[in-house]
Scaffold this motif. Structure first.
Motif, mmCIF file in Angstrom:
data_model
loop_
_atom_site.group_PDB
_atom_site.id
_atom_site.type_symbol
_atom_site.label_atom_id
_atom_site.label_comp_id
_atom_site.label_asym_id
_atom_site.label_seq_id
_atom_site.Cartn_x
_atom_site.Cartn_y
_atom_site.Cartn_z
ATOM 1 N N TYR A 171 9.389 -12.024 -9.072
ATOM 2 C CA TYR A 171 9.028 -10.860 -9.897
ATOM 3 C C TYR A 171 7.544 -10.903 -10.260
ATOM 4 N N VAL A 172 7.062 -12.080 -10.608
ATOM 5 C CA VAL A 172 5.654 -12.232 -10.980
ATOM 6 C C VAL A 172 4.756 -11.867 -9.805
ATOM 7 N N LEU A 173 5.055 -12.384 -8.627
ATOM 8 C CA LEU A 173 4.238 -12.087 -7.448
ATOM 9 C C LEU A 173 4.322 -10.610 -7.071
ATOM 10 N N ALA A 174 5.515 -10.045 -7.098
ATOM 11 C CA ALA A 174 5.683 -8.622 -6.769
ATOM 12 C C ALA A 174 4.895 -7.746 -7.740
ATOM 13 N N ALA A 175 4.935 -8.085 -9.024
ATOM 14 C CA ALA A 175 4.193 -7.300 -10.019
ATOM 15 C C ALA A 175 2.690 -7.373 -9.762
ATOM 16 N N GLN A 176 2.205 -8.543 -9.412
ATOM 17 C CA GLN A 176 0.784 -8.697 -9.110
ATOM 18 C C GLN A 176 0.388 -7.847 -7.903
ATOM 19 N N LYS A 177 1.214 -7.888 -6.877
ATOM 20 C CA LYS A 177 0.925 -7.123 -5.659
ATOM 21 C C LYS A 177 0.993 -5.625 -5.937
ATOM 22 N N LEU A 178 2.003 -5.205 -6.682
ATOM 23 C CA LEU A 178 2.156 -3.782 -7.000
ATOM 24 C C LEU A 178 1.006 -3.264 -7.855
ATOM 25 N N GLN A 179 0.509 -4.093 -8.756
ATOM 26 C CA GLN A 179 -0.543 -3.662 -9.673
ATOM 27 C C GLN A 179 -1.791 -3.175 -8.937
ATOM 28 N N SER A 180 -2.034 -3.709 -7.759
ATOM 29 C CA SER A 180 -3.210 -3.291 -6.988
ATOM 30 C C SER A 180 -3.084 -1.866 -6.448
ATOM 31 N N PHE A 181 -1.870 -1.331 -6.414
ATOM 32 C CA PHE A 181 -1.651 -0.026 -5.794
ATOM 33 C C PHE A 181 -0.979 1.002 -6.707
ATOM 34 N N ALA A 197 0.824 -1.215 0.000
ATOM 35 C CA ALA A 197 0.000 0.000 0.000
ATOM 36 C C ALA A 197 0.854 1.260 0.000
ATOM 37 N N ILE A 198 2.100 1.167 0.415
ATOM 38 C CA ILE A 198 2.975 2.348 0.404
ATOM 39 C C ILE A 198 3.275 2.817 -1.019
ATOM 40 N N TYR A 199 2.941 1.996 -2.006
ATOM 41 C CA TYR A 199 3.166 2.342 -3.412
ATOM 42 C C TYR A 199 1.897 2.866 -4.075
ATOM 43 N N LYS A 200 0.887 3.176 -3.278
ATOM 44 C CA LYS A 200 -0.395 3.643 -3.816
ATOM 45 C C LYS A 200 -0.198 4.905 -4.657
ATOM 46 N N ASN A 201 -0.686 4.837 -5.892
ATOM 47 C CA ASN A 201 -0.647 5.946 -6.860
ATOM 48 C C ASN A 201 0.769 6.443 -7.165
ATOM 49 N N LYS A 202 1.733 5.567 -7.083
ATOM 50 C CA LYS A 202 3.116 5.952 -7.374
ATOM 51 C C LYS A 202 3.602 5.221 -8.622
ATOM 52 N N ALA A 203 4.590 5.827 -9.268
ATOM 53 C CA ALA A 203 5.277 5.179 -10.384
ATOM 54 C C ALA A 203 6.374 4.303 -9.784
ATOM 55 N N VAL A 204 6.326 3.017 -10.088
ATOM 56 C CA VAL A 204 7.243 2.063 -9.458
ATOM 57 C C VAL A 204 8.081 1.363 -10.521
ATOM 58 N N ILE A 205 9.358 1.247 -10.212
ATOM 59 C CA ILE A 205 10.257 0.440 -11.045
ATOM 60 C C ILE A 205 10.539 -0.846 -10.296
ATOM 61 N N LEU A 206 10.208 -1.948 -10.910
ATOM 62 C CA LEU A 206 10.560 -3.261 -10.389
ATOM 63 C C LEU A 206 11.985 -3.510 -10.857
ATOM 64 N N LYS A 207 12.924 -3.342 -9.935
ATOM 65 C CA LYS A 207 14.347 -3.397 -10.304
ATOM 66 C C LYS A 207 14.697 -4.755 -10.883
ATOM 67 N N GLY A 208 15.329 -4.727 -12.033
ATOM 68 C CA GLY A 208 15.614 -5.960 -12.750
ATOM 69 C C GLY A 208 16.999 -6.529 -12.541
ATOM 70 N N CYS A 209 17.993 -5.702 -12.488
ATOM 71 C CA CYS A 209 19.361 -6.202 -12.345
ATOM 72 C C CYS A 209 19.632 -6.477 -10.881
ATOM 73 N N SER A 210 20.088 -7.676 -10.602
ATOM 74 C CA SER A 210 20.385 -7.996 -9.209
ATOM 75 C C SER A 210 21.676 -8.790 -9.117
ATOM 76 N N LYS A 211 22.311 -8.657 -7.982
ATOM 77 C CA LYS A 211 23.561 -9.376 -7.746
ATOM 78 C C LYS A 211 23.286 -10.783 -7.234
ATOM 79 N N LYS A 212 22.124 -10.952 -6.603
ATOM 80 C CA LYS A 212 21.731 -12.257 -6.067
ATOM 81 C C LYS A 212 20.712 -12.886 -7.007
ATOM 82 N N ARG A 213 20.623 -14.199 -6.932
ATOM 83 C CA ARG A 213 19.683 -14.923 -7.785
ATOM 84 C C ARG A 213 18.266 -14.754 -7.224
#
Length: 168
Positions: free
Chosen positions: A139-149, A117-133
């Protein structure tokens, strides 16, 4: 006259959701029960139980453990359950499967606790490059959760994000 260089990325109102920030903490281990099978394929109950009884389970204290069989052995359902029961007093978390299955399960549990909910009405970047696997399922679950807000969701880095979603 030179113009001042302005970092538009730093001054933008973009919020970055970095899955590395939620990376599961702790030692991740795997137990392959094929090592306790005859030729890695045949479970002989008496010998199997002896292996379990003599195994040093304390080495998995507070670890995140995946339990699997790496061969094509046909196992009775109770075999992995029995290993789990021996492991339970020591391991922090046990998952049936390999290390990738363990990471998927851990990320799923962790992301269920995030307040999106802290991302409500915000432009969000789902960071793609990571050092850890980070598993794709996270990513799929995070995108689904973010889409609601979120007002919008992009993937990648602020300098080269790919638009994925924009609310209407």
């Amino acid at each position: 006259m030179e113009e001042e260089i302005i970092n538009r990325v730093a001054s933008s109102k973009l919020e970055v959701f970095d899955l590395e920030d939620y990376y599961p903490q702790g030692i991740q281990s795997q137990i392959d029960i094929a090592t306790w099978l005859l030729d890695g394929l045949l479970l002989k109950e008496k010998e199997f139980r002896l292996h379990l009884k003599s195994h040093d389970w304390t080495q998995y204290k507070d670890q995140l453990v995946a339990v699997n069989c790496s061969t094509d052995a046909i196992l009775p359902a109770w075999a992995i359950i029995l290993v789990t029961l021996h492991l339970s007093p020591y391991a922090k978390r046990i998952v049936e499967g390999n290390l990738q299955d363990l990471e998927k399960a851990l990320f799923q549990e962790i992301l269920q606790t995030v307040d999106f909910a802290i991302y409500k009405n915000k432009a969000v970047i789902l960071k793609g490059c990571s050092k850890k696997r980070v598993p794709m399922s996270a990513y799929v679950l995070a995108a689904q959760k973010l889409q609601s807000f979120a007002k919008s969701i992009m993937y990648g880095e602020a300098c080269s994000a790919v638009p994925l979603y924009k609310s209407t």
